[in-house]
Design an enzyme around this catalytic site. Sequence first.
Site, PDB file in Angstrom:
ATOM      1  N   ASN A 113       0.853  -1.188   0.000  1.00 38.38           N
ATOM      2  CA  ASN A 113       0.000   0.000   0.000  1.00 38.38           C
ATOM      3  C   ASN A 113       0.888   1.237   0.000  1.00 38.38           C
ATOM      4  O   ASN A 113       1.328   1.709   1.038  1.00 38.38           O
ATOM      5  CB  ASN A 113      -0.923  -0.010   1.225  1.00 38.38           C
ATOM      6  CG  ASN A 113      -1.977   1.082   1.158  1.00 38.38           C
ATOM      7  OD1 ASN A 113      -1.933   1.953   0.294  1.00 38.38           O
ATOM      8  ND2 ASN A 113      -2.932   1.033   2.070  1.00 38.38           N
ATOM      9  N   GLU A 143      -3.792 -18.168 -20.941  1.00 38.80           N
ATOM     10  CA  GLU A 143      -4.056 -19.144 -19.877  1.00 38.80           C
ATOM     11  C   GLU A 143      -4.953 -20.266 -20.404  1.00 38.80           C
ATOM     12  O   GLU A 143      -6.110 -20.044 -20.720  1.00 38.80           O
ATOM     13  CB  GLU A 143      -4.750 -18.457 -18.690  1.00 38.80           C
ATOM     14  CG  GLU A 143      -5.101 -19.430 -17.569  1.00 38.80           C
ATOM     15  CD  GLU A 143      -6.122 -18.876 -16.591  1.00 38.80           C
ATOM     16  OE1 GLU A 143      -6.094 -19.280 -15.411  1.00 38.80           O
ATOM     17  OE2 GLU A 143      -6.970 -18.067 -17.011  1.00 38.80           O
ATOM     18  N   ASP A 203      -6.397 -13.750 -19.907  1.00 38.68           N
ATOM     19  CA  ASP A 203      -7.093 -14.634 -18.976  1.00 38.68           C
ATOM     20  C   ASP A 203      -8.019 -15.598 -19.730  1.00 38.68           C
ATOM     21  O   ASP A 203      -8.490 -15.301 -20.821  1.00 38.68           O
ATOM     22  CB  ASP A 203      -7.900 -13.756 -18.012  1.00 38.68           C
ATOM     23  CG  ASP A 203      -8.534 -14.526 -16.881  1.00 38.68           C
ATOM     24  OD1 ASP A 203      -7.794 -15.198 -16.145  1.00 38.68           O
ATOM     25  OD2 ASP A 203      -9.765 -14.453 -16.724  1.00 38.68           O
ATOM     26  N   ASP A 262      -1.578  -1.049  -4.060  1.00 38.37           N
ATOM     27  CA  ASP A 262      -1.827  -0.183  -5.212  1.00 38.37           C
ATOM     28  C   ASP A 262      -0.603  -0.086  -6.120  1.00 38.37           C
ATOM     29  O   ASP A 262       0.429  -0.729  -5.873  1.00 38.37           O
ATOM     30  CB  ASP A 262      -2.276   1.209  -4.747  1.00 38.37           C
ATOM     31  CG  ASP A 262      -1.338   1.828  -3.703  1.00 38.37           C
ATOM     32  OD1 ASP A 262      -0.139   1.479  -3.701  1.00 38.37           O
ATOM     33  OD2 ASP A 262      -1.811   2.644  -2.887  1.00 38.37           O
ATOM     34  N   ASN A 275      -5.711   6.597  -1.401  1.00 38.48           N
ATOM     35  CA  ASN A 275      -6.623   6.087  -2.439  1.00 38.48           C
ATOM     36  C   ASN A 275      -7.296   4.771  -2.047  1.00 38.48           C
ATOM     37  O   ASN A 275      -7.881   4.098  -2.899  1.00 38.48           O
ATOM     38  CB  ASN A 275      -5.902   5.943  -3.790  1.00 38.48           C
ATOM     39  CG  ASN A 275      -4.782   4.899  -3.760  1.00 38.48           C
ATOM     40  OD1 ASN A 275      -4.792   3.973  -2.946  1.00 38.48           O
ATOM     41  ND2 ASN A 275      -3.813   5.048  -4.651  1.00 38.48           N
ATOM     42  N   ASP A 276      -7.224   4.404  -0.771  1.00 42.20           N
ATOM     43  CA  ASP A 276      -7.787   3.120  -0.348  1.00 42.20           C
ATOM     44  C   ASP A 276      -9.273   3.013  -0.643  1.00 42.20           C
ATOM     45  O   ASP A 276      -9.785   1.937  -0.976  1.00 42.20           O
ATOM     46  CB  ASP A 276      -7.549   2.898   1.145  1.00 42.20           C
ATOM     47  CG  ASP A 276      -6.105   2.532   1.455  1.00 42.20           C
ATOM     48  OD1 ASP A 276      -5.310   2.393   0.502  1.00 42.20           O
ATOM     49  OD2 ASP A 276      -5.759   2.389   2.635  1.00 42.20           O
ATOM     50  N   GLY A 301      -5.886  -2.670   0.131  1.00 37.94           N
ATOM     51  CA  GLY A 301      -5.289  -1.357  -0.084  1.00 37.94           C
ATOM     52  C   GLY A 301      -4.015  -1.308  -0.883  1.00 37.94           C
ATOM     53  O   GLY A 301      -3.463  -0.220  -1.115  1.00 37.94           O
TER      54      GLY A 301
END
Length: 624
Positions: free
Chosen positions: A132, A366, A337, A160, A137-138, A158
């Site tokens: 974090n 994947e 993905d 980032d 910006n949490d 949190g």
Amino acid sequence: MTENEVDKNSSIIEKHDINRIEPINWWVGFKDASLQLLVHHPNISKWNPEISYHGVSIEKVHQADSPNYLFIDLNISETTKAGKFNIVFKKENEDDLIHTYELKSREKSAEDYVGFNSSDAIYLITPDRFANGNPANDNSENLNEKTIDRTDDYARHGGDIQGMINHLNYIDDLGFTAIWSCPLLTNDMFQGSYHGYAITDYYQVDPRYGTLEDYKTLSSKMSEKGMKLIMDQVANHCGLEHWWMKDLPFKDWINYQENYEKNREDWSSDKSITTNHRRTVNQDVYASKIDKKNMNVGWFVSAMPDLNQRNPFMAKYTIQNSIWWIETVNLGGIRQDTYPYPDKHFMSKWAGAIMHEYPNFSIVGEEWSLNPLIVGYWQDGANNGDGYKSNLKSPMDFPMQRLIVDALNEEESWDTGLVKIYEGLANDFHYAKPKDFMIFPDNHDMSRIFTQLNGDVTSTKMALSYVLTLPRIPQIYYGTEILMHDFDNPGDHGLIRSDFPGGWADDTVNAFTGEGLTEEQKDMQLFLKKVLNYRKNSKAIHDGKTIHFAPEDGVYVLFRVFEDETVVLILNKNEEPIQLDLNRFEEMGLTEKTLFNIITDAKVVWKDSLVLNEKGSTILSTKL
């Protein structure tokens, strides 16, 4: 510059009357001169767009099923200059709607977008759980999920982009040359949004991770260190709270759209629309139509709408979005993905469009299959019976990952233990280009390798040694270097993606500095650092010929050879001392040569025999 302010660099007046136009900007100088703009605004279908800018022409305007969309086909000639222009939407008896659009100059040539390859080692990060760097910006008041709770494995914690930026030196010093971050785009879901795979805006960085400028800063600082940024993208599905789900442009924008629109309020109870996960239908010549449909059309989960890539507007949108991110943040690769779940012909078109524009780029897909025949099908150059050409450079080597775990956990016998990886590597004859496969000991969707190997430190080192000397592109999950595990609940995704110690200001253990780590953790960190930093400059491991010898008496030996460099990996599962007869390896031309142990720096003269005192891995090289 603010809205409606005169742009001093041009003759236009900046206005943004339209709610949304995507892509939000574009570039001049692509091989493909076409650009399709998605326009979303109330009743925009009744308006007529006009553009007056040299080199840009409107080829066709498409109305959608929803009156709130237009799709505008543009042609951007090769003589078009970068700049801003106005798209003017006209309607009788109404004031014009004006949206200023920008075409940018490309910052570097297409050939200079060089992707990852077998010379790289990739560090995989779940960003919410790594560090974090900016607690401010949490939370975001504009998003649905607001709770930060580090005691809840499925809540936001949190981490980032700034957290990754702050610790680039740590990652670089370990010896990694690339970072793959799980998706950083907005996931405006009500719960469980931390993982990033339920995207609700394909052109926005999630504010809880930071800003687009933060993402660009991460990329630029990595470039300064010679590192590559790999973006995790999702073409198969979006999040249920995606902005377009409340106003879908076409009746077939998503799969099972009619079912969804009839039952929006209780959608999660409808189990009939989820995929059957039978990925082999993509290759199976005997597969039934219903099985094929359920696999490719079914939703991944009820919270992730399955996108219909057979709709040409969706297909174009997805391809352009990938290209937009490559240019915007200077990507060194894309990880896609759930690769076999979308329409496979679209995936070929998607990968082909990217590789056409960026011939030196890299994409990894994947395909979670343990069958090498299935995985090999997806690689570009595969000799497929149905003629399918994927344009995909790098599948993920799930078959070998499983074999490594089995080989190290099983008792040794004629057909168990180390023979599993010996025979597994022999399957490389089936692959078009084995060294472009991505190999890994674990990732964000499976138990940590330390857990899979039952908490055995020595076996974990053996697994990492093999992964990092194979003719492959290796990926290591964050925390593997400090023996992170999920013993309390193996396989639990929230636990697999635990917080990296030291990433939060109040952490009592700091793996970035070593403070509070156990001796075993420090030893593993140092072990991995030594192997990675040797690997970084090893032509034998990057491009060398591979020769391995069938396991005997619980010992497996693999050689990588390039010109005057030979790297020898010895995997020994014997708990008691054993003497390895070196005459068996006479063909390797090492007799009486001095080799160096890359972990201990000890010298070894290759002659007659070598005593292996205990279980473990030994990596020797003719060059320090």
